[in-house]
Design an enzyme around this catalytic site. Structure first.
Site, PDB file in Angstrom:
ATOM      1  N   GLY A   1      10.464  -3.914 -40.853  1.00 12.83           N
ATOM      2  CA  GLY A   1       9.882  -2.754 -39.972  1.00 12.83           C
ATOM      3  C   GLY A   1       8.786  -3.343 -39.116  1.00 12.83           C
ATOM      4  O   GLY A   1       8.019  -2.715 -38.317  1.00 12.83           O
TER       5      GLY A   1
ATOM      6  N   GLY B   1       0.721  -9.012 -41.307  1.00 10.38           N
ATOM      7  CA  GLY B   1       1.289  -8.065 -41.816  1.00 10.38           C
ATOM      8  C   GLY B   1       0.251  -7.612 -43.166  1.00 10.38           C
ATOM      9  O   GLY B   1      -0.079  -6.497 -43.459  1.00 10.38           O
ATOM     10  N   GLU B   2      -0.721  -8.540 -43.612  1.00 15.42           N
ATOM     11  CA  GLU B   2      -1.600  -8.111 -44.618  1.00 15.42           C
ATOM     12  C   GLU B   2      -2.978  -7.926 -44.227  1.00 15.42           C
ATOM     13  O   GLU B   2      -3.654  -7.045 -44.664  1.00 15.42           O
ATOM     14  CB  GLU B   2      -1.641  -9.262 -45.584  1.00 15.42           C
TER      15      GLU B   2
ATOM     16  N   LYS C   1       1.442  -5.276 -28.805  1.00 11.41           N
ATOM     17  CA  LYS C   1       1.991  -3.855 -29.160  1.00 11.41           C
ATOM     18  C   LYS C   1       2.282  -3.732 -30.337  1.00 11.41           C
ATOM     19  O   LYS C   1       1.785  -2.949 -31.133  1.00 11.41           O
ATOM     20  CB  LYS C   1       3.127  -3.519 -28.087  1.00 11.41           C
ATOM     21  N   THR C   2       3.285  -4.631 -30.966  1.00 10.02           N
ATOM     22  CA  THR C   2       3.617  -4.281 -32.229  1.00 10.02           C
ATOM     23  C   THR C   2       2.427  -4.905 -33.151  1.00 10.02           C
ATOM     24  O   THR C   2       2.151  -4.559 -34.379  1.00 10.02           O
ATOM     25  CB  THR C   2       5.074  -5.060 -32.579  1.00 10.02           C
TER      26      THR C   2
END
Length: 734
Positions: free
Chosen positions: A463, A699-700, A628-629
């Protein structure tokens, strides 16, 4: 054609997800599909004295009840059950292996029926008698039994003596509760029997090749016997790094019954899977009157199971953030009758940095210093644990840009000094830090003569946007529109990839794409130069690029030939190249991402209700492949950090060793009404040393520091320092 890397590109898989075309592990169809429902243990420790499935087997539609005394053979040795991210020490859990009960909620039987409802009902008819043994599930009461874990952080100086001599000292425990994963998608596996003893397994996982190797090991199968796919994952962030027990049960049932079987766990059953371990974080700081640090000590005492030693780096982050001549770090484990913990977003850092940053705020109050000023006084330009410089570190810029955007200069430092009507207003801040990791990844690119490229890799997209990142990098590297790129991921038969986690997949997969694309560029250049009257004749191959669907001379677009013409002339229908990208080990520099998080809370003075009304997160994470992501990743991390600060807590009744809030009605997570303004700032951080693109991963880092910033804001608003998370209203009005 515009470049895609570094731009706010929409998700290439977005349409499939919002229209329902994307299929998840529990949605794949199969002929004559059976459904399994798990029977769970209701005691935390002991053995099964008797398991009677007779009443369940009488239910119409029930095909079988599998249990430890009635199942196909499973591997005996611990090594066969260790996947690639299993703890080094311990014996991995084996579902339905024997009569031993290791934790409450352990799967002890699988009822298999023609439909899910029948299987669920029949599971209530399985009769189980136990011989219960003495058990312990309370970390705090068992704290004295903690055993030290070997950690790479060596003591520096004499921290104990320096603390004793320090002019200003702070010493406190911070308690982080256990927190359970609650992804939107339930954990599920569909094991499809092909009639020849082979299985195609659709599983919710972060690593299809890890699961495939694990299943072959557990069931004694050849690699060609089991194929694992996970094309879409509805959230994971650590809970899918290791193979979860439902994939074993579905595979076991399919092999036993020679039919396709689906096992979908209920929300309650998912609380028998991994979780962020509860920790007691003891932090002591000693400082001079000017705020420079004399000593830092940080001890973490964490939960693990009786059968595995799970631990992460809670305590080493201060070595990378704050300069101190003396430090002592330790990590201890308490073995309890619970399931083994697992990674949860920013494992170790989310808990350890929370405690460290709360302690730094308390030290700032004691010194009467602004929290940012204290951090700048203690700022470390080197990773002190190895005395290493950083590939890049723009944390100072994060402090400056975050503070400016937040309006930090307007903060009145006195607690309870800022108000908005009946609300007390608090402003707090904290630092975030994470590793910039890279792993070996292989990618295969097939370029066809019609100008389309397919990029394949076994990597998962949980995701976070891997489909889109791979598409962007491939489009730029091959000089094609992004619409001409298709991406295949998460199939165990595709080129090598590790589990997706640790914020390493964007950098790792992107460079594997570049490697494969570079080989295709060389091949096209060779053929283009060989064409009769080629506009690229005499041009060195290293000066030839792929751009706008052409093979062209760099800096002179008039000397170009279309990719389609090159392939037609050379009678090539396709060019296929596979490249394994590995990163050279470099121990000369530390690699990290950093952030500065600023939070505003408003606390109802009478009721103690807390609202997080504003968050600014300024992040330095190298080059951002997709703004954006990337922004979405940081926002998601902030929301999770709000949950960690104010909502999330797994509540255990230690009389029974049973989780009492195993649902999302009582296990609180943030909802839309809890989230207000979130401002994400990406600080420019060129990094030519870490990798070719300068990518670090996102991610983290989005969650690290957020809980502490909120806790510090709550103190500023109320004058009450809450060191036991989550911060709930009862703790404020006590």
């Amino acid at each position: 054609m515009n470049a895609y890397v570094g731009t706010p590109t929409s998700r290439v898989d977005g349409r499939a997800k919002v229209t329902g075309a994307a299929k998840y592990a529990g949605e794949f169809a199969a002929d004559h599909l059976l459904h399994g429902f798990v029977v769970e243990a209701t005691i935390p420790r002991g053995r099964i004295a008797r398991l009677d499935p007779s009443e369940a087997l009488k239910v119409k539609g029930v095909v079988d009840v599998l249990a430890h005394a009635h199942r196909p053979a499973l591997a005996d040795k611990d090594e066969a059950w260790k996947d690639e991210v299993a703890p080094e020490k311990g014996s991995p859990f084996r579902p339905l292996y024997d009569d031993r009960i290791k934790f409450n909620g352990q799967p002890i039987a699988l009822v298999v029926a023609e439909d899910w409802g029948t299987a669920k009902f029949a599971a209530t008819r399985v009769r189980v008698e136990y011989e219960q043994e003495a058990f312990a599930t309370d970390l705090e009461s068992e704290r004295g039994k903690a055993a030290k874990v070997d950690q790479p952080h060596k003591p520096r100086g004499n921290a104990a003596a320096a603390l004793t001599r320090a002019a200003v000292r702070h010493d406190a425990d911070y308690v982080i509760p256990s927190e359970h994963h609650n992804p939107m998608e339930l954990y599920a596996t569909t094991a499809v029997w092909d009639g020849n003893g082979r299985l195609t397994v659709y599983d919710k996982t972060q690593g299809v090749q890890n699961v495939q190797k694990f299943l072959c090991s557990v069931f004694g199968k050849k690699p060609d016997d089991i194929r694992v796919l996970s094309p879409y994952v509805g959230g994971a962030f650590g809970s899918g790094l290791r193979p979860q027990y439902q994939v074993v049960l579905a595979t076991l049932a399919a092999l036993a019954l020679k039919r396709s079987v689906r096992v979908v766990l209920t929300r309650q059953q998912m609380y028998g899977l991994g979780y962020r371990p509860m920790t007691i974080e003891h932090v002591a700081l000693g400082a001079k009157p000017d705020g420079t640090l004399d000593a830092v000590t940080h001890e973490a005492i964490a939960v693990t199971s009786r059968f595995e030693d799970f631990s992460r780096n809670d305590t080493g982050w201060g070595e990378q953030l704050y300069k101190s001549p003396n430090s002592r770090l330790s990590h201890k484990l308490v073995h309890l009758d619970v399931a083994t913990p697992c990674d949860m977003r920013a494992p170790g850092a989310a808990s350890g940095v929370c405690a460290l940053e709360c302690a730094m705020d308390e030290l700032a109050v004691a010194l009467k210093l602004d929290p940012i000023e204290l951090r700048l006084k203690c700022y470390s330009d080197r990773d002190q644990s190895g005395d290493l410089p950083y590939t890049s570190k723009q944390l100072r810029a994060c402090y400056a840009r975050g503070a400016e955007a937040f309006g930090w200069a307007r903060r009145n430092p006195a607690p309870r000094s800022m108000r908005d009507g009946n609300d007390l207003v608090g402003w707090g801040m904290a630092t975030g830090v994470w590793e910039a990791l890279q792993m070996p990844v292989a990618v295969r690119i097939v370029l066809t003569s019609n100008g389309h490229a397919e990029v394949s890799c076994a990597a998962s997209d949980i995701g976070t946007g891997t489909y889109t990142i791979v598409s962007q990098v491939a489009a730029d590297a091959l000089g094609l529109p992004i619409e001409n790129i298709s991406v295949r991921l998460a199939d165990s038969t595709l080129p090598l990839a590790p589990v997706e986690g640790g914020s390493w997949m964007a950098a790792s997969s992107a460079h594997a794409v570049l490697g494969a694309a570079e080989e295709i560029r060389r091949e096209l250049a060779r053929h283009a130069k060989a064409m009769p009257a080629s506009p690229l004749g005499g041009v060195d191959a290293s000066d030839i690029i792929l751009v706008d669907g052409t093979v062209a001379k760099a800096g002179d677009r008039s000397r170009a030939v279309s990719i389609a013409d090159v392939m037609r002339h050379s009678k090539l229908e396709r060019i296929e190249r596979e490249k394994l990208n590995e990163f050279a080990e470099d121990k000369s520099h530390a690699r990290n991402t950093h952030s500065a998080v600023f939070a505003e809370v408003k606390v109802d003075e009478q009721l103690g209700v807390i609202r997080v009304t504003r968050v600014v997160s300024a992040v330095a994470a190298g080059r951002i492949l997709n703004t954006k992501t990337g922004r979405s990743q940081i926002m998601g991390g902030v929301v999770w950090g709000i949950g960690m600060a104010l909502h999330e807590e797994t509540v255990m009744d230690h009389r029974f060793g049973r989780i009492m809030n195993a649902n999302i009605a009582e296990y609180h997570i943030p909802v839309n009404a809890d989230i207000h303004d979130i401002n994400v700032i990406f600080v420019d951080e060129p990094d030519e040393r870490i990798n070719r693109l300068g990518v670090k991963g996102l991610g983290e880092i989005g969650i690290v520091g957020v809980p502490a910033a909120i806790a510090n804001a709550v103190y500023h608003a109320t004058g009450k320092r809450i060191r036991r998370f989550p911060i709930t209203l009862d703790k404020l009005i006590d």
